[in-house]
Design a protein around this motif. Structure first.
Motif, short mmCIF file in Angstrom:
data_model
loop_
_atom_site.label_atom_id
_atom_site.label_comp_id
_atom_site.label_asym_id
_atom_site.label_seq_id
_atom_site.Cartn_x
_atom_site.Cartn_y
_atom_site.Cartn_z
N LYS A 166 1.19 -1.15 -0.38
CA LYS A 166 0.01 -0.35 0.22
C LYS A 166 0.49 1.35 0.23
O LYS A 166 0.53 2.39 -1.07
CB LYS A 166 -0.78 -0.06 1.35
CG LYS A 166 -1.89 -1.44 0.63
CD LYS A 166 -2.75 -1.54 2.61
CE LYS A 166 -3.57 -1.82 3.11
NZ LYS A 166 -4.59 -2.17 3.59
N ARG A 167 1.90 0.95 0.92
CA ARG A 167 2.69 2.68 0.94
C ARG A 167 3.64 2.19 -0.18
O ARG A 167 4.77 3.43 -0.93
CB ARG A 167 3.76 2.11 2.11
CG ARG A 167 3.92 3.58 2.51
CD ARG A 167 5.54 2.95 3.45
NE ARG A 167 6.69 4.13 3.19
CZ ARG A 167 8.04 3.75 4.35
NH1 ARG A 167 7.72 3.49 5.01
NH2 ARG A 167 8.73 4.89 3.67
N GLY A 168 4.12 1.76 -0.62
CA GLY A 168 5.18 1.05 -2.19
C GLY A 168 4.54 1.88 -3.13
O GLY A 168 5.67 2.03 -3.93
N GLU A 169 3.30 1.14 -3.18
CA GLU A 169 2.95 1.32 -5.02
C GLU A 169 2.51 2.40 -5.63
O GLU A 169 2.20 2.73 -4.30
CB GLU A 169 2.17 0.14 -5.04
CG GLU A 169 2.92 -1.53 -5.23
CD GLU A 169 4.13 -2.15 -5.87
OE1 GLU A 169 3.61 -1.14 -7.00
OE2 GLU A 169 4.96 -2.08 -5.63
N THR A 170 2.27 2.91 -6.30
CA THR A 170 2.72 2.07 -7.71
C THR A 170 4.44 2.66 -7.35
O THR A 170 4.86 3.42 -7.31
CB THR A 170 2.69 2.87 -8.63
OG1 THR A 170 1.06 2.76 -9.04
CG2 THR A 170 2.85 2.61 -9.98
N ARG A 171 5.52 2.02 -7.90
CA ARG A 171 6.64 2.29 -8.02
C ARG A 171 6.91 3.31 -9.21
O ARG A 171 6.45 3.60 -9.93
CB ARG A 171 7.60 0.81 -8.14
CG ARG A 171 6.72 0.04 -7.29
CD ARG A 171 7.90 -1.47 -8.02
NE ARG A 171 7.23 -2.64 -7.36
CZ ARG A 171 7.27 -4.06 -8.12
NH1 ARG A 171 8.47 -4.41 -8.44
NH2 ARG A 171 6.98 -4.90 -7.05
N GLY A 172 8.54 3.65 -9.02
CA GLY A 172 8.66 4.23 -9.82
C GLY A 172 9.86 5.28 -9.74
O GLY A 172 10.22 5.89 -8.81
N LYS A 196 3.51 11.74 -4.39
CA LYS A 196 2.09 11.66 -4.61
C LYS A 196 1.60 12.38 -5.79
O LYS A 196 0.67 12.03 -6.89
CB LYS A 196 1.35 12.47 -3.29
CG LYS A 196 1.67 11.67 -1.99
CD LYS A 196 0.85 12.22 -0.75
CE LYS A 196 1.35 11.28 0.35
NZ LYS A 196 0.62 11.48 1.59
N ALA A 197 1.95 13.71 -5.97
CA ALA A 197 1.66 14.74 -7.32
C ALA A 197 2.18 13.76 -8.49
O ALA A 197 1.76 13.48 -9.85
CB ALA A 197 2.77 15.82 -7.06
N MET A 198 2.61 12.90 -8.79
CA MET A 198 3.67 12.13 -10.09
C MET A 198 2.43 10.69 -9.71
O MET A 198 2.69 9.97 -11.04
CB MET A 198 5.00 11.73 -9.55
CG MET A 198 5.95 12.97 -9.38
SD MET A 198 7.30 12.15 -9.74
CE MET A 198 8.16 11.16 -10.81
N GLY A 199 2.43 10.32 -8.66
CA GLY A 199 0.81 8.82 -9.05
C GLY A 199 2.30 7.95 -8.42
O GLY A 199 1.83 7.14 -8.81
N LEU A 200 3.11 7.77 -6.97
CA LEU A 200 3.96 7.20 -7.00
C LEU A 200 3.59 6.91 -5.67
O LEU A 200 3.54 7.82 -4.92
CB LEU A 200 4.82 7.68 -7.41
CG LEU A 200 5.42 8.21 -9.32
CD1 LEU A 200 7.43 8.13 -9.25
CD2 LEU A 200 5.33 6.24 -10.22
N GLY A 201 3.86 5.28 -5.44
CA GLY A 201 4.20 5.06 -3.97
C GLY A 201 5.43 6.00 -3.52
O GLY A 201 6.40 6.47 -4.10
N ASP A 202 6.13 4.84 -2.22
CA ASP A 202 7.06 5.53 -1.91
C ASP A 202 8.43 4.00 -2.41
O ASP A 202 9.48 4.93 -2.75
CB ASP A 202 7.89 5.30 -0.74
CG ASP A 202 6.81 6.70 0.77
OD1 ASP A 202 6.47 7.02 -0.21
OD2 ASP A 202 7.46 6.24 1.64
N CYS A 203 8.07 3.51 -3.07
CA CYS A 203 9.13 2.43 -3.72
C CYS A 203 10.06 3.34 -5.12
O CYS A 203 9.47 3.30 -5.91
CB CYS A 203 8.66 1.23 -4.11
SG CYS A 203 9.80 0.46 -4.62
#
Length: 474
Positions: A253-259, A268-275
């Motif tokens: 939940k925290r890591g996805e989406t990766r990038g 968050k502005a990029m629609g990414l998680g922490d991974c």
């Protein structure tokens, strides 16, 4: 991390571009798809290393600890005596070995249910020796990226001397391991002297070469293959896991989406998680798995991916714990339950086994008497009109000194003893003594009388007794 990783994470506001080398890529001169383990540091890695060195130190030093005129720990198979400091264990005491196996089994069940495959990651000899071999590999051939380049490079002087030095170190470690293991069964001082002067028995050379080959092959070449395909623990551990077992887990939940992203960019502005999808967690894994794919039987709970991920999160300015020791229930948003019926059941049985082992250990008798009745004839009448029973006494002296014993029987009013009543039994000897006991039938009130044979040392410090029967009629 190595220099490649530092460069990738070292520029403020620049995107992370670290790409993992393919773990399964076959390299020149390697008969299998090699896993190049990246060095990592952190709380769990340091704990694992320290535990490994402690275990290795104990393994190497125990055969050299003196205890009187012998070494403290010696399993003398020829004399059928096991010495553990001041304790001498005989074949008659092998119930201790059975209890140890039962304790080991329930300890495995208990700790696997509670902490997952933590034994494999921190204490298993296969893992300890593998990490030691990897440590020498890093010191001689360099970090992960240099090792990969070295294997792919053509043979030259640099590659030749590094490979020769590495495998020489591996073989030396394997030989020391083999000789140390044999030192538990053959006096250590004699072993090394006889081995290197060519005076050792042929069986010593055979087992030394055999264990050297096994250690070198397992820790140097097989490595994760032993854990993935040959160790049965990896297969049946799932039967002991539950939703509250602590495992190495990735917070999806925290890591996805990766990038990839820059440090100053808002994920968050990029629609990414922490991974950030650097895949360093894969590169440090000794079994080459991607923990982000969920719980896998190949994971040995070593915590290497936790350390490297926490390091990356710190550099990015994120909270640590994207990968952590957690439970499936916690990952799903629930609260784990430590005190659960299965774990408590394993704990209770384990505690009972440990107490039973301690009690058996404390009550081991240094001397023992066993009685065998003559099965050919239950009793006979002598010329004097006495009723006679024939017995065979087996006297066991478990001490390290010769002992002189007095023998007697209680439970009979008056009796005549035929045979030695004072005997000398050597240290470690099983002394067999045939005797007969005769009684006037006038003094016998029952056809079968319960009697006790007693064994007492002359100095009165050692004694033993056992029950038997005196038969006078059918």
């Amino acid at each position: 991390m190595d220099q490649q990783s530092k460069k990738s994470l070292g520029r403020e506001g620049q995107p992370i571009t670290v790409q993992p080398a393919r773990q399964g890529a076959a390299t020149r001169g390697n008969p299998r798809n090699r896993i190049y383990v990246r060095k990592t540091d952190g709380v769990w890695s340091q704990l694992r290393r320290r535990m490994g060195w402690v275990m290795m130190g104990l393994f190497l030093l125990l055969p050299w600890l003196p205890w009187g005129d012998r070494q403290a720990v010696l399993f003398d198979l020829a004399q059928r005596k096991f010495y553990v400091f001041g304790l001498t264990i005989w074949p008659q005491d092998l119930i201790l070995l059975a209890l140890l196996f039962m304790i080991a089994a329930f300890a495995l069940f208990f700790f696997t249910t509670f902490l997952g495959r933590v034994w494999c990651g921190y204490m298993c000899p296969q893992s300890v020796w593998t990490f030691i071999y990897i440590w020498f590999e890093e010191k001689i051939e360099g970090p992960r990226n240099k090792r990969m380049k070295l294997d792919q490079a053509p043979w030259d002087w640099n590659k030749l001397w590094r490979k020769t030095a590495k495998h020489s170190a591996w073989i030396l470690i394997a030989l020391v391991t083999a000789l140390t293991f044999l030192s538990y069964f053959y006096p250590s001082r004699e072993l090394y002297l006889d081995f290197f002067t060519g005076q050792a028995p042929g069986v010593i050379y055979f087992w030394a070469l055999f264990f050297t080959f096994c250690t070198y092959g397992n820790a140097g070449w097989m490595r994760e293959i032993m854990c993935l395909h040959m160790c049965p623990y990896a297969r049946f551990q799932s039967a002991m896991f539950d939703s509250d077992t602590f495992i190495v887990g990735y917070d999806t939940k925290r890591g996805e989406t990766r990038g990839p992203r820059g440090r100053k960019q808002d994920p968050k502005a990029m629609g990414l998680g922490d991974c950030i999808d650097c895949s360093l967690c894969v590169q440090v894994c000794p079994t080459g798995i991607d923990i982000r794919n969920g719980l896998q039987y190949e994971c040995i709970n070593c915590g290497a991916c936790i350390d490297t991920c926490d390091d990356v999160m710190a550099k990015m300015g994120y909270d640590k714990g994207l990968i952590s020791y957690t439970t499936e229930r916690q990952l799903a948003g629930g609260e784990s339950k430590v005190a659960r019926p299965k774990l408590l059941g394993y704990g209770v049985v384990l505690g009972v086994m440990v107490l039973g082992f301690i009690y058996t250990l404390l009550t081991l008798a240094p001397v023992q008497i066993d009685v065998l009745r003559d099965r050919n004839q239950l009793y006979r009448e002598t010329r004097d009109g006495l009723v006679e029973n024939v017995y065979t006494l087996r006297l066991l002296n478990k001490t390290d000194q010769d002992q002189q014993f007095n023998l007697s029987v209680t439970g009979l009013p008056e009796y005549r003893w035929s045979g030695d009543q004072t005997v000398r039994v050597a240290a470690g000897e099983v002394y067999t003594l045939p005797i007969s006991v005769a009684v006037d039938p006038f003094h016998l009130k029952k056809p079968m009388t319960e009697i006790i044979f007693e064994l007492n040392s002359v100095d009165g410090q050692l004694q033993s007794q056992t029950e038997s029967r005196f038969i006078s009629s059918m």
